[in-house]
Design a protein around this motif. Structure first.
Motif, mmCIF file in Angstrom:
data_model
loop_
_atom_site.group_PDB
_atom_site.id
_atom_site.type_symbol
_atom_site.label_atom_id
_atom_site.label_comp_id
_atom_site.label_asym_id
_atom_site.label_seq_id
_atom_site.Cartn_x
_atom_site.Cartn_y
_atom_site.Cartn_z
ATOM 1 N N CYS A 112 0.845 -1.180 0.000
ATOM 2 C CA CYS A 112 0.000 0.000 0.000
ATOM 3 C C CYS A 112 0.885 1.236 0.000
ATOM 4 C CB CYS A 112 -0.961 0.026 1.189
ATOM 5 S SG CYS A 112 -0.179 0.260 2.788
ATOM 6 N N LYS A 113 0.322 2.315 -0.450
ATOM 7 C CA LYS A 113 0.996 3.610 -0.400
ATOM 8 C C LYS A 113 0.253 4.417 0.656
ATOM 9 C CE LYS A 113 2.117 7.644 -3.138
ATOM 10 N NZ LYS A 113 1.887 8.358 -4.375
ATOM 11 N N TYR A 114 0.974 4.859 1.665
ATOM 12 C CA TYR A 114 0.332 5.593 2.761
ATOM 13 C C TYR A 114 0.789 7.036 2.734
ATOM 14 C CZ TYR A 114 -1.390 6.762 7.397
ATOM 15 O OH TYR A 114 -2.049 7.342 8.436
ATOM 16 N N ASP A 115 -0.148 7.934 2.517
ATOM 17 C CA ASP A 115 0.183 9.359 2.525
ATOM 18 C C ASP A 115 -0.693 10.124 3.519
ATOM 19 O OD1 ASP A 115 -2.175 9.161 1.146
ATOM 20 O OD2 ASP A 115 -1.452 10.077 -0.693
ATOM 21 N N ARG B 200 7.372 -0.663 6.545
ATOM 22 C CA ARG B 200 6.837 -0.262 5.242
ATOM 23 C C ARG B 200 5.619 -1.137 4.948
ATOM 24 N NH1 ARG B 200 7.626 -3.836 1.443
ATOM 25 N NH2 ARG B 200 9.211 -5.424 1.672
ATOM 26 N N CYS B 201 4.764 -0.665 4.109
ATOM 27 C CA CYS B 201 3.529 -1.395 3.834
ATOM 28 C C CYS B 201 3.751 -2.385 2.697
ATOM 29 C CB CYS B 201 2.396 -0.419 3.504
ATOM 30 S SG CYS B 201 0.799 -1.246 3.458
ATOM 31 N N GLY B 202 4.306 -3.535 3.031
ATOM 32 C CA GLY B 202 4.521 -4.602 2.066
ATOM 33 C C GLY B 202 4.528 -5.932 2.797
ATOM 34 N N PHE B 203 3.651 -6.837 2.378
ATOM 35 C CA PHE B 203 3.506 -8.117 3.071
ATOM 36 C C PHE B 203 3.462 -9.250 2.060
ATOM 37 C CE2 PHE B 203 1.540 -4.848 5.657
ATOM 38 C CZ PHE B 203 2.160 -5.061 6.877
ATOM 39 N N GLU B 204 4.037 -10.384 2.454
ATOM 40 C CA GLU B 204 4.015 -11.576 1.616
ATOM 41 C C GLU B 204 3.651 -12.764 2.494
ATOM 42 O OE1 GLU B 204 6.867 -12.415 -1.722
ATOM 43 O OE2 GLU B 204 7.597 -13.865 -0.236
ATOM 44 N N PHE B 205 2.618 -13.466 2.107
ATOM 45 C CA PHE B 205 2.179 -14.659 2.818
ATOM 46 C C PHE B 205 2.426 -15.863 1.910
ATOM 47 C CE2 PHE B 205 -0.419 -11.122 4.353
ATOM 48 C CZ PHE B 205 -0.158 -11.186 5.705
ATOM 49 N N LYS B 206 3.218 -16.832 2.408
ATOM 50 C CA LYS B 206 3.650 -17.967 1.592
ATOM 51 C C LYS B 206 3.053 -19.272 2.099
ATOM 52 C CE LYS B 206 8.201 -16.016 0.580
ATOM 53 N NZ LYS B 206 9.647 -16.242 0.671
ATOM 54 N N ASP B 207 3.237 -20.291 1.266
ATOM 55 C CA ASP B 207 2.839 -21.665 1.596
ATOM 56 C C ASP B 207 1.364 -21.757 1.976
ATOM 57 O OD1 ASP B 207 5.447 -22.559 1.145
ATOM 58 O OD2 ASP B 207 6.033 -22.043 3.192
ATOM 59 N N LEU B 208 0.526 -21.115 1.185
ATOM 60 C CA LEU B 208 -0.913 -21.130 1.425
ATOM 61 C C LEU B 208 -1.551 -22.296 0.681
ATOM 62 C CD1 LEU B 208 -1.515 -17.298 0.962
ATOM 63 C CD2 LEU B 208 -1.128 -18.538 3.087
ATOM 64 N N SER B 209 -2.775 -22.604 1.044
ATOM 65 C CA SER B 209 -3.516 -23.659 0.353
ATOM 66 C C SER B 209 -3.908 -23.176 -1.039
ATOM 67 C CB SER B 209 -4.775 -24.029 1.134
ATOM 68 O OG SER B 209 -4.431 -24.546 2.401
ATOM 69 N N TYR B 210 -3.946 -24.128 -1.981
ATOM 70 C CA TYR B 210 -4.347 -23.804 -3.348
ATOM 71 C C TYR B 210 -5.858 -23.645 -3.428
ATOM 72 C CZ TYR B 210 0.376 -25.159 -4.689
ATOM 73 O OH TYR B 210 1.730 -25.234 -4.813
ATOM 74 N N SER B 211 -6.311 -22.855 -4.385
ATOM 75 C CA SER B 211 -7.742 -22.649 -4.672
ATOM 76 C C SER B 211 -8.531 -22.297 -3.413
ATOM 77 C CB SER B 211 -8.343 -23.902 -5.324
ATOM 78 O OG SER B 211 -7.674 -24.178 -6.529
ATOM 79 N N THR B 212 -8.019 -21.336 -2.666
ATOM 80 C CA THR B 212 -8.638 -20.932 -1.403
ATOM 81 C C THR B 212 -8.769 -19.411 -1.378
ATOM 82 O OG1 THR B 212 -7.576 -22.812 -0.311
ATOM 83 C CG2 THR B 212 -8.438 -21.078 1.111
ATOM 84 N N THR B 213 -9.861 -18.915 -0.816
ATOM 85 C CA THR B 213 -10.067 -17.475 -0.696
ATOM 86 C C THR B 213 -9.697 -17.031 0.713
ATOM 87 O OG1 THR B 213 -11.824 -17.507 -2.341
ATOM 88 C CG2 THR B 213 -11.732 -15.590 -0.890
#
Length: 192
Positions: free
Chosen positions: A89-92, A120-133
């Motif tokens: 995200c960009k936070y101003d 900083r506003c940057g996130f990465e979530f790994k090793d998630l289940s496939y075809s999931t919301t």
């Protein structure tokens, strides 16, 4: 004879704010509204007697921290692995406090699966289940308060294309081997 007070506070970027005077027998009290949180102001209290200035006091005050402005530009970054979610995200907005910490939650079915915080506003979530919301919720924290309305993004991971490709290749090999065996048996039975 009449004693009166005049109050004002100013900041270089927010201009001059006039105050309301609450007179009390032992002195006066100035109430100034509309000041920005976590901001330094130069305030003046002027005492007047019979409409003539008799004293002026100047003080520098800093207002207390307040609720930071909301995040308004959460973005999903695509073209990643199928079981990875990347958001930025960009936070101003105004932090209204001393710190700048972004916090994110990854939820599925109302259950928080992962929490993360960054400067900083940057996130990465790994090793998630496939075809999931999943639902990603991001807000900003200023050391005292969280932003009032978190930014929410619903993200679906894709199917496992590597597994699908593997299964398709396996099926093609089985079909080809089966066809070769059928052709061989038919050719063998025609020779007899």
């Amino acid at each position: 004879m009449r004693l009166s007070y005049h109050c004002s506070c100013q900041n270089k970027t927010h201009g001059v704010k006039q105050g309301n005077v609450n007179k009390q027998p032992a002195g006066g009290e100035c109430d100034i509204y509309g000041l920005k949180p976590f901001t330094s102001y130069t305030c003046n209290v002027t005492s007047n007697y019979n409409n003539k200035k008799v004293n002026q006091t100047q003080v520098i005050v800093e207002t207390k921290p307040g609720v930071p402005d909301d995040i308004n530009s959460l973005r999903l970054h695509g073209d990643t692995d199928n079981n990875v979610i990347k958001v930025t995200c960009k936070y101003d907005g105004n932090l209204n406090g001393p710190q700048r910490i972004f916090k994110a939650n990854l939820t599925y079915g109302g259950v928080i699966l992962e929490k993360d915080q960054q400067r900083r506003c940057g996130f990465e979530f790994k090793d998630l289940s496939y075809s999931t919301t999943y639902v990603v919720t991001v807000l900003v924290y200023n050391g005292h308060f969280h932003s009032a309305n978190p930014e929410i993004l619903s993200v679906s991971t894709r199917y496992n294309d590597k597994a699908v490709n593997g299964i398709l290749i396996f099926l093609i090999i089985v079909v080809v081997v089966t066809l070769i065996l059928i052709i061989y048996k038919n050719a063998d039975s025609l020779r007899m």
